[in-house]
Design a protein around this motif. Structure first.
Motif, short mmCIF file in Angstrom:
data_model
loop_
_atom_site.label_atom_id
_atom_site.label_comp_id
_atom_site.label_asym_id
_atom_site.label_seq_id
_atom_site.Cartn_x
_atom_site.Cartn_y
_atom_site.Cartn_z
N LEU A 42 0.72 -1.19 -0.03
CA LEU A 42 -0.21 0.01 0.13
C LEU A 42 0.96 1.19 0.08
O LEU A 42 1.78 1.26 0.73
CB LEU A 42 -0.96 -0.04 1.22
N ILE A 43 0.24 2.24 -0.87
CA ILE A 43 1.02 3.61 -0.93
C ILE A 43 0.21 4.66 -0.24
O ILE A 43 -0.88 4.77 -0.82
CB ILE A 43 1.60 3.69 -2.12
N LEU A 44 0.45 5.15 0.92
CA LEU A 44 -0.53 6.26 1.10
C LEU A 44 -0.18 7.42 0.66
O LEU A 44 0.92 7.86 0.33
CB LEU A 44 -0.21 6.54 2.60
N VAL A 45 -1.30 8.18 0.25
CA VAL A 45 -1.10 9.61 -0.30
C VAL A 45 -1.62 10.37 0.57
O VAL A 45 -2.74 10.24 1.25
CB VAL A 45 -2.30 9.61 -1.49
N LEU A 46 -0.60 11.49 1.22
CA LEU A 46 -0.80 12.51 1.99
C LEU A 46 -0.93 13.76 1.37
O LEU A 46 -0.40 14.27 0.52
CB LEU A 46 0.30 12.36 2.73
N GLN A 47 -2.17 14.56 2.00
CA GLN A 47 -2.45 15.93 1.56
C GLN A 47 -2.47 16.62 2.66
O GLN A 47 -2.87 16.39 3.77
CB GLN A 47 -3.66 16.16 0.84
N ASP A 48 -1.12 17.66 2.80
CA ASP A 48 -1.10 18.57 4.01
C ASP A 48 -0.73 17.57 5.13
O ASP A 48 -1.06 18.04 6.43
CB ASP A 48 -2.27 19.39 4.40
N GLY A 49 -0.22 16.59 5.07
CA GLY A 49 0.26 15.70 6.28
C GLY A 49 -0.93 14.86 6.74
O GLY A 49 -0.40 13.94 7.42
N LEU A 50 -2.17 14.93 6.11
CA LEU A 50 -3.18 13.68 6.36
C LEU A 50 -3.28 12.79 5.38
O LEU A 50 -3.29 13.08 4.06
CB LEU A 50 -4.36 14.50 6.55
N PRO A 51 -3.45 11.61 5.49
CA PRO A 51 -3.68 10.35 4.85
C PRO A 51 -5.09 10.77 3.81
O PRO A 51 -5.98 10.81 4.54
CB PRO A 51 -3.60 9.31 5.39
N THR A 52 -5.38 10.90 2.62
CA THR A 52 -6.49 11.06 1.97
C THR A 52 -6.72 10.06 0.97
O THR A 52 -7.72 10.21 0.41
CB THR A 52 -6.22 12.38 1.36
N GLY A 53 -5.90 9.17 0.85
CA GLY A 53 -6.16 8.10 -0.25
C GLY A 53 -4.98 7.03 -0.17
O GLY A 53 -4.05 7.15 0.56
N VAL A 54 -5.27 5.81 -0.86
CA VAL A 54 -4.32 4.81 -0.76
C VAL A 54 -4.19 4.48 -2.36
O VAL A 54 -5.17 4.34 -3.00
CB VAL A 54 -4.51 3.63 0.00
N LEU A 55 -3.14 3.82 -2.78
CA LEU A 55 -2.78 3.41 -4.07
C LEU A 55 -2.27 1.99 -3.99
O LEU A 55 -1.18 1.64 -2.96
CB LEU A 55 -1.71 4.04 -4.71
N LEU A 56 -2.96 0.87 -4.50
CA LEU A 56 -2.74 -0.54 -3.97
C LEU A 56 -2.11 -1.15 -5.26
O LEU A 56 -2.40 -0.70 -6.33
CB LEU A 56 -4.04 -1.24 -3.71
N LYS A 57 -0.97 -1.81 -4.90
CA LYS A 57 -0.21 -2.42 -5.88
C LYS A 57 -0.20 -4.15 -5.65
O LYS A 57 -0.70 -4.48 -4.91
CB LYS A 57 1.20 -1.84 -6.02
N ASP A 58 0.59 -4.57 -6.87
CA ASP A 58 0.59 -6.27 -6.98
C ASP A 58 -0.66 -6.74 -6.98
O ASP A 58 -1.24 -7.44 -6.14
CB ASP A 58 1.25 -6.71 -5.64
N ILE A 59 -1.39 -6.41 -8.08
CA ILE A 59 -2.92 -6.40 -8.23
C ILE A 59 -3.23 -8.20 -8.68
O ILE A 59 -3.81 -8.65 -7.84
CB ILE A 59 -3.65 -5.77 -9.04
#
Length: 603
Positions: free
Chosen positions: A452-469
């Protein structure tokens, strides 16, 4: 082309006495905790009951060996063992600690057969070699890492999989290979490019991407012409070949030797190295393009043993990989709820595999010999975010530096929010979309920290990108409605196992470790942490009453759930833990775990 190891760099500089004592204590603490968690050993409390931490002892299988230690018990039968407290006594006398000796002390309890013992001990020792390297050279503090770049953080991760105790062996690497290719060294490498005769190789892509588009994106015109010129210089027609990126270790150690006949016949041709530099990721065979971050990851077969598997790639699976990724991507992209949560998948856009008829005649498709030559291209996360977002491997949430300072509180502090606000945002971004995939689509993944890769906006997690599908997605139930190329992801398993995709993969394999860390370092008591998890589940269920029947059928607030034991898989087979074609058939269970969400449901 490839320099031999330098005699001045013998590869053992980090194997210092003090360092070895430190990493051995930490490793035995993990073995005590995880083997107790899986009920392979049964520590007995001694001394004053109810103290925190409490003292325990456990008798070895044979002789008069006893281990004593202190530990704190947490939810989900989680043991946090104090490494400095561990003592080994034999005949009443203290003896030095040694990880292989620990395994031998409990060999019968661990169920290690003779043919598994050697490979298991070898990977365990290789992992300790890596632990010592990381202890010596990974000196960045948690405070420094809180502001580090995506790839700086990737290389700084030291713990490996939190559950497995033999989790970073890389058997097959020599000491120079380790320096060149292990992710924790932060080294950069150039890919080897081969040309594979089209009669042997198959390239598959998602719709809308063709061969020329792929190579133009990944190579550019100049580099592609350079590789094709290498064919022309041999009197070969480039149109008869597909270009094929492979890991340099694989070329030097496996392909150029085992497939020597294919090379001699010019069915495989070395045409050069990449101009771009790549950085190995935690998953070892996946490489990130540091020269051009918006270009794709490359994942390549790597015939080393790591975490209980030979890390090859199946050319047969590669044919269907882009189609599976496209199907999952389209489902995710159409789902308004998943988009609202900021959930996305990094598509494996193209895949290529090479098949050797002689090996196929001699060995089954599952043999690692038939998985030596395949690669895929996966979207870069930088192609999916805007310039204001920050990327962070989710494994970083469990990171603790060599001084015992955790990264998580520093990430929270940089956001300007309190810990509970940050954790709510994280749970909404991570857990909520997994719930929706399960309840709305019967779709499950393997969402561990490295995936999982967390996406942070202004320091807060706002989404995730999942890999190895493609290798780790499953549709629970009948898949007759799926396109034929996608149908392999449908699995029929007993309904009692369905929720383990959340209970095991999320609760037991990640939150079990995150909750104590949040309590110890972020002043969020474990009861409060699990309360936030329960609130996230209730919020999702309240907002989506259309799945009410499934909430009752698959109850996340059930009193208990089956204890799935990962180390037991590796202890049974250290080189092929499960059959990837039927993973549920290999699961190992031992009793149940009390569900920390039980009793918190609002009815």
């Amino acid at each position: 082309m490839f320099d031999p190891p330098s005699p001045e760099r013998h590869g053992a500089e980090h194997l210092q006495p003090g360092t070895w004592v430190r990493v051995t204590r930490a490793h035995i603490a993990k073995m005590l905790g995880e083997f107790a968690h899986e009920r392979l050993i049964e520590p007995v409390p001694v001394g004053t009951a109810g103290t925190t931490p409490e003292s325990y002892l456990v008798d070895a299988d044979e002789g008069d060996v006893v281990y004593r230690f202190t530990a704190t018990r947490w939810a989900l039968d989680h043991w946090r063992v104090d490494p400095d407290s561990i003592e080994r006594h034999q005949g009443g006398e203290p003896t030095p600690l040694d990880s292989p000796a620990f395994v031998m002390d409990f060999r019968a309890s661990l169920g290690l057969a003779e043919d598994v013992l050697g490979p298991y001990l070898e990977e365990l020792c290789a992992g300790l070699y890596a632990d010592a390297y990381k202890w010596e050279y990974q000196r960045a503090t948690a405070a420094q890492l809180a502001g580090a770049s995506f790839q700086e953080l990737e290389a700084a991760m030291t713990a490996g999989h939190p559950c497995f105790v033999a989790n970073a062996g890389r058997l097959g690497f020599d000491v120079q290979d380790y320096r060149d290719y292990a992710p924790e060294t932060g080294a950069r490498l150039r890919l080897v490019w081969l040309a594979a005769r089209r009669t042997r190789a198959t390239l598959s892509t998602v719709s809308g991407l063709d061969e020329d588009g792929l190579y133009d994106h990944e190579l550019g015109t100049t580099a592609r012409r350079r590789l094709e010129r290498a064919l022309l210089d041999r009197g070969l027609d480039p149109s008869d070949y597909l270009l094929f990126p492979v890991h340099p270790w694989q070329w030097c150690n496996r392909l150029s030797i085992t497939l020597a006949a294919e090379i001699a016949r010019q069915d495989l041709v070395f045409v050069g190295q990449s101009e771009d530099l790549y950085q190995p990721q935690q998953s070892i065979r996946t490489m990130f393009n540091v020269s051009a971050p918006r270009r794709h990851y490359v994942k390549s077969a790597l015939s080393i043993v790591n975490l209980g598997f030979v890390r090859g790639l199946s050319p047969y699976y590669m044919e269907g990989t882009p189609a599976i990724n496209q199907w999952v991507h389209e489902l995710v992209s159409r789902d308004i709820t998943l988009q609202r949560f900021g959930f996305g998948v990094l598509r494996e856009l193209a895949a290529i595999g090479y098949r050797v008829p002689t090996l196929e005649r001699a060995l089954p498709p599952s043999s690692h010999h038939n998985k030596m030559l395949a690669s895929l291209w996966r979207e870069s996360p930088f192609a999916r975010i805007d310039g204001e977002a920050r990327l962070l491997t989710m494994a970083a949430l469990l990171h603790v530096d060599r001084d015992g300072d955790a990264l998580l509180p520093h990430l929270i502090a940089r956001s300007g929010h309190d810990a509970e606000t940050w954790l709510r945002s994280y749970l909404r971004a991570y857990l909520s979309p997994l719930l929706h995939c399960f309840y709305a689509h019967r779709l499950v993944f393997m969402p561990h920290g490295e995936n999982l890769i967390l996406v942070l906006q202004d320091g807060l997690p706002t989404g995730v990108l999942l890999k190895d599908i493609a290798e780790e997605v499953a549709l629970l139930g009948n898949g007759d409605h799926l396109p034929s190329a996608v149908r392999r992801i449908a699995i029929e398993v007993d309904e009692s196992l369905h929720l383990l995709s959340i209970f095991t993969d999320v609760f037991d394999c990640f939150f079990r470790f995150l909750a104590p860390l949040a309590a110890t370092h972020c002043d969020v008591p474990q009861g409060r942490f699990w309360g936030l998890v329960g609130a996230t589940v209730r919020e999702y269920q309240t907002q989506h009453p259309e799945h009410a029947a499934r909430y009752e059928q698959f109850d996340l607030f059930a009193p208990a759930f089956r204890r799935s034991c990962l180390n037991r898989l590796q202890l049974r087979n250290a080189q092929q833990m499960i059959d990837l074609g039927d993973p549920a058939a290999n699961l190992q269970f031992e009793g149940e775990l009390v569900n920390p969400l039980a009793g918190t449901k609002i009815r």
